[in-house]
Scaffold this motif. Structure first.
Motif, mmCIF file in Angstrom:
data_model
loop_
_atom_site.group_PDB
_atom_site.id
_atom_site.type_symbol
_atom_site.label_atom_id
_atom_site.label_comp_id
_atom_site.label_asym_id
_atom_site.label_seq_id
_atom_site.Cartn_x
_atom_site.Cartn_y
_atom_site.Cartn_z
ATOM 1 N N THR A 125 19.515 -30.683 -35.375
ATOM 2 C CA THR A 125 18.817 -31.823 -35.964
ATOM 3 C C THR A 125 17.984 -31.416 -37.172
ATOM 4 N N ILE A 126 17.756 -32.365 -38.060
ATOM 5 C CA ILE A 126 16.966 -32.115 -39.261
ATOM 6 C C ILE A 126 15.549 -31.699 -38.902
ATOM 7 N N ASP A 127 14.943 -32.355 -37.919
ATOM 8 C CA ASP A 127 13.564 -32.025 -37.534
ATOM 9 C C ASP A 127 13.438 -30.582 -37.075
ATOM 10 N N TYR A 128 14.378 -30.125 -36.254
ATOM 11 C CA TYR A 128 14.309 -28.744 -35.778
ATOM 12 C C TYR A 128 14.651 -27.756 -36.883
ATOM 13 N N GLN A 129 15.515 -28.129 -37.796
ATOM 14 C CA GLN A 129 15.820 -27.247 -38.928
ATOM 15 C C GLN A 129 14.612 -27.095 -39.846
ATOM 16 N N ARG A 130 13.889 -28.178 -40.056
ATOM 17 C CA ARG A 130 12.653 -28.109 -40.844
ATOM 18 C C ARG A 130 11.597 -27.274 -40.112
ATOM 19 N N LYS A 131 11.478 -27.480 -38.815
ATOM 20 C CA LYS A 131 10.515 -26.732 -38.015
ATOM 21 C C LYS A 131 10.828 -25.243 -38.050
ATOM 22 N N TRP A 132 12.118 -24.892 -38.027
ATOM 23 C CA TRP A 132 12.549 -23.494 -38.093
ATOM 24 C C TRP A 132 11.996 -22.808 -39.335
ATOM 25 N N LEU A 133 12.091 -23.489 -40.479
ATOM 26 C CA LEU A 133 11.612 -22.891 -41.719
ATOM 27 C C LEU A 133 10.084 -22.808 -41.744
ATOM 28 N N ILE A 134 9.424 -23.832 -41.252
ATOM 29 C CA ILE A 134 7.960 -23.815 -41.215
ATOM 30 C C ILE A 134 7.458 -22.655 -40.368
ATOM 31 N N GLU A 135 8.055 -22.441 -39.209
ATOM 32 C CA GLU A 135 7.634 -21.356 -38.328
ATOM 33 C C GLU A 135 7.827 -19.991 -38.989
ATOM 34 N N ARG A 136 8.915 -19.827 -39.736
ATOM 35 C CA ARG A 136 9.140 -18.547 -40.404
ATOM 36 C C ARG A 136 8.227 -18.354 -41.609
ATOM 37 N N SER A 137 7.852 -19.433 -42.248
ATOM 38 C CA SER A 137 7.000 -19.316 -43.427
ATOM 39 C C SER A 137 5.682 -18.623 -43.103
ATOM 40 N N GLN A 138 5.164 -18.866 -41.922
ATOM 41 C CA GLN A 138 3.881 -18.282 -41.535
ATOM 42 C C GLN A 138 3.959 -16.771 -41.381
ATOM 43 N N LYS A 139 5.166 -16.245 -41.120
ATOM 44 C CA LYS A 139 5.353 -14.805 -40.959
ATOM 45 C C LYS A 139 5.842 -14.140 -42.238
ATOM 46 N N LEU A 140 6.250 -14.943 -43.216
ATOM 47 C CA LEU A 140 6.861 -14.401 -44.424
ATOM 48 C C LEU A 140 6.000 -14.606 -45.663
ATOM 49 N N GLY A 141 4.749 -14.983 -45.456
ATOM 50 C CA GLY A 141 3.799 -14.993 -46.548
ATOM 51 C C GLY A 141 3.744 -16.240 -47.399
ATOM 52 N N PHE A 142 4.267 -17.380 -46.903
ATOM 53 C CA PHE A 142 4.148 -18.607 -47.678
ATOM 54 C C PHE A 142 3.867 -19.790 -46.756
ATOM 55 N N GLN A 143 3.408 -20.872 -47.341
ATOM 56 C CA GLN A 143 2.991 -22.045 -46.584
ATOM 57 C C GLN A 143 3.750 -23.275 -47.058
ATOM 58 N N LEU A 144 4.186 -24.096 -46.080
ATOM 59 C CA LEU A 144 4.871 -25.351 -46.355
ATOM 60 C C LEU A 144 4.067 -26.489 -45.762
ATOM 61 N N GLY A 145 4.604 -27.691 -45.848
ATOM 62 C CA GLY A 145 3.952 -28.834 -45.233
ATOM 63 C C GLY A 145 4.232 -28.894 -43.745
ATOM 64 N N THR A 146 4.046 -30.066 -43.139
ATOM 65 C CA THR A 146 4.295 -30.253 -41.718
ATOM 66 C C THR A 146 5.746 -30.651 -41.494
ATOM 67 N N THR A 147 6.144 -30.712 -40.221
ATOM 68 C CA THR A 147 7.518 -31.063 -39.870
ATOM 69 C C THR A 147 7.896 -32.454 -40.370
ATOM 70 N N THR A 148 6.944 -33.384 -40.320
ATOM 71 C CA THR A 148 7.242 -34.770 -40.700
ATOM 72 C C THR A 148 6.934 -35.073 -42.158
ATOM 73 N N ASP A 149 6.153 -34.217 -42.819
ATOM 74 C CA ASP A 149 5.780 -34.458 -44.209
ATOM 75 C C ASP A 149 6.880 -33.949 -45.135
ATOM 76 N N LYS A 150 7.643 -34.868 -45.704
ATOM 77 C CA LYS A 150 8.758 -34.488 -46.566
ATOM 78 C C LYS A 150 8.371 -34.470 -48.048
ATOM 79 N N SER A 151 7.074 -34.610 -48.333
ATOM 80 C CA SER A 151 6.644 -34.604 -49.723
ATOM 81 C C SER A 151 6.618 -33.195 -50.304
ATOM 82 N N THR A 152 6.545 -32.163 -49.439
ATOM 83 C CA THR A 152 6.495 -30.787 -49.936
ATOM 84 C C THR A 152 7.865 -30.125 -49.945
ATOM 85 N N PHE A 153 8.708 -30.420 -48.956
ATOM 86 C CA PHE A 153 10.065 -29.873 -48.965
ATOM 87 C C PHE A 153 10.966 -30.735 -48.096
#
Length: 218
Positions: A125-153
């Motif tokens: 699902t799109i929601d879990y695919q977005r969540k996957w990237l958000i979770e990795r961003s915290q370990k890879l040195g960058f920050q994204l928006g929330t799972t439901t906020d599509k204004s950032t990515f």
């Protein structure tokens, strides 16, 4: 590091008839580094397929400069571009806002009773695919928006390309392309993510994130 691009000659069926699945693209990338092959020391090359304004491109990130003639094997004449990526990498700093594009293979591990090693399965699902990237961003040195906020990515494309193994086994991989903006939280960690790639199946066109500075840091 070098970032290279070539337009794929999709109009020439004779030229691109072999490019029917991911392993063919992988072979094209590997053959673009004949010196590594001759020396018996193959390095990791990140790559992906981009579609922009009706044209299809092979984008490639590598430690060594690829052979231009080999890179044109399935390309349109005079479309190879090779440039140093070090200048961009060296310019990255904490707090910087960047526009990004990432093609990746979002997966998770399912644990099974009585089996030590879990089974890797794709996120569907799109929601879990977005969540996957958000979770990795915290370990890879960058920050994204929330799972439901599509204004950032957001996700701009999803498909299931074919991967064939030498054994005859065939597999469909989940390929997802994300686009948007991010904020650099740890410059060193983020640079490593750009160089090493994100997620699984890096040899088959997944994991390459490219970035450009945003004109307005808002």
């Amino acid at each position: 590091m070098y970032l290279s691009r070539v337009e794929i000659d999709v109009a020439n069926r004779q030229k691109t008839k072999d490019l029917t699945q991911l392993s063919a693209f992988h072979n094209w990338v590997e053959q673009s580094f004949p010196d590594e092959i001759n020396n018996g020391k193959k390095l990791r090359h990140l790559w992906r397929i981009d579609q922009l304004q009706g044209k299809k491109y092979l984008l490639l990130l590598s430690e060594n400069m690829p052979d231009k003639r080999q890179l044109l094997r399935y390309g349109v004449h005079d479309t190879v571009m090779i440039k140093s990526y070090d200048r961009l990498l060296n310019s990255i700093k904490q707090g910087q806002l960047l526009q990004f594009r990432l093609t990746a293979n979002p997966t998770h591990t399912v644990l099974q009773p009585g089996i030590k090693q879990g089974r890797v399965v794709p996120h569907i699902t799109i929601d879990y695919q977005r969540k996957w990237l958000i979770e990795r961003s915290q370990k890879l040195g960058f920050q994204l928006g929330t799972t439901t906020d599509k204004s950032t990515f957001d996700i701009v494309s999803r498909d299931w390309p074919l991967l064939s193994y030498k054994s005859g086994r065939r597999l469909r991989l989940s390929r997802v392309t994300f686009e948007g903006r991010l904020r650099v939280e740890d410059a060193d960690q983020f640079k490593q993510a750009l160089i090493n790639g994100i997620g699984r199946e890096k040899a088959f066109g997944m994991g390459l994130m490219t970035v450009i500075p945003r004109i307005n840091n808002d």
